[in-house]
Write a protein that holds these residues in place. Structure first.
Motif, short mmCIF file in Angstrom:
data_model
loop_
_atom_site.label_atom_id
_atom_site.label_comp_id
_atom_site.label_asym_id
_atom_site.label_seq_id
_atom_site.Cartn_x
_atom_site.Cartn_y
_atom_site.Cartn_z
N SER A 154 0.83 -1.03 0.07
CA SER A 154 -0.26 -0.20 0.11
C SER A 154 1.04 1.25 0.11
O SER A 154 -0.09 2.28 -0.57
CB SER A 154 -0.91 -0.33 1.32
N SER A 155 1.80 1.10 0.85
CA SER A 155 2.94 2.41 0.51
C SER A 155 3.68 2.96 -0.45
O SER A 155 4.20 3.72 -1.15
CB SER A 155 3.25 2.22 2.13
N LYS A 180 1.38 4.04 -3.25
CA LYS A 180 1.56 5.40 -2.60
C LYS A 180 2.35 6.16 -3.04
O LYS A 180 2.46 7.02 -3.52
CB LYS A 180 0.97 5.56 -1.47
N GLY A 217 0.87 11.66 0.59
CA GLY A 217 1.35 11.15 1.23
C GLY A 217 2.63 10.45 0.67
O GLY A 217 3.44 9.78 1.50
N SER A 220 -0.14 1.39 4.27
CA SER A 220 -0.74 3.22 4.04
C SER A 220 -2.02 2.25 4.37
O SER A 220 -3.33 2.52 4.03
CB SER A 220 -0.58 3.59 2.99
N VAL A 269 1.10 6.08 6.61
CA VAL A 269 1.03 6.88 6.25
C VAL A 269 0.09 6.81 5.12
O VAL A 269 -0.66 6.66 4.68
CB VAL A 269 1.98 6.99 4.59
N GLU A 270 -1.40 8.07 5.54
CA GLU A 270 -2.27 7.82 4.21
C GLU A 270 -2.63 9.12 4.24
O GLU A 270 -1.76 10.33 3.16
CB GLU A 270 -3.58 8.84 5.83
#
Length: 137
Positions: free
Chosen positions: A7-8, A11, A18, A118, A136-137
């Motif tokens: 997910s991060s 992102k 973010g 995230s 980290v959203e």
């Protein structure tokens, strides 16, 4: 030491809100990821072209090449998922999260690393396990 989840990474590579915080964390410490994140990243790239029509094929290839460069240059070290499967199943069943998310938690726990994610549910499970989390959203 940090374990980063898909997910991060998504992102970061998609430059979503973010992404600079993810980049900052990636540069702070030794970073590891379970090798299945490559498949999750490829799937997210595929979706961005085929389903959502957000990116061109050329841009997707560039983003994939960037991920491979991060691995090749040792910014992200990939760990074999087989090493964590048994523990991941146990974590998934206990915390009612996916095995994919549990693999990262099993890796972080085994390595004594923090988690960069995230994903709120994954972060919550990590905290319950006593793993330091950077959400980290």
């Amino acid at each position: 030491m940090i374990v980063v989840d898909s997910s991060s990474l998504v992102k970061y590579l998609f430059k979503e809100d973010g992404w600079l915080k993810v980049e900052e964390e990636l540069l702070k410490d030794d970073v590891y990821a379970v090798d299945y994140v490559a498949k999750e990243l490829l799937n997210a790239l595929w979706k961005s072209v085929v389903l959502h029509k957000l990116l061109s094929k050329e841009v997707v290839v560039e983003k994939w090449e960037l991920f491979k460069k991060l691995v090749k240059e040792g910014v992200i070290v990939l760990k074999n998922q087989d090493e964590f499967l048994d523990e991941a199943l146990s974590i998934a069943l206990h915390y009612s999260i996916t095995v994919y998310d549990s693999l990262c938690l099993a890796c972080a726990e085994k390595m004594g690393a923090s988690l960069l994610t995230s994903d709120r549910r994954q972060a919550s499970a990590a905290k319950q396990m006593g793993i330091q989390v950077m959400l980290v959203e």
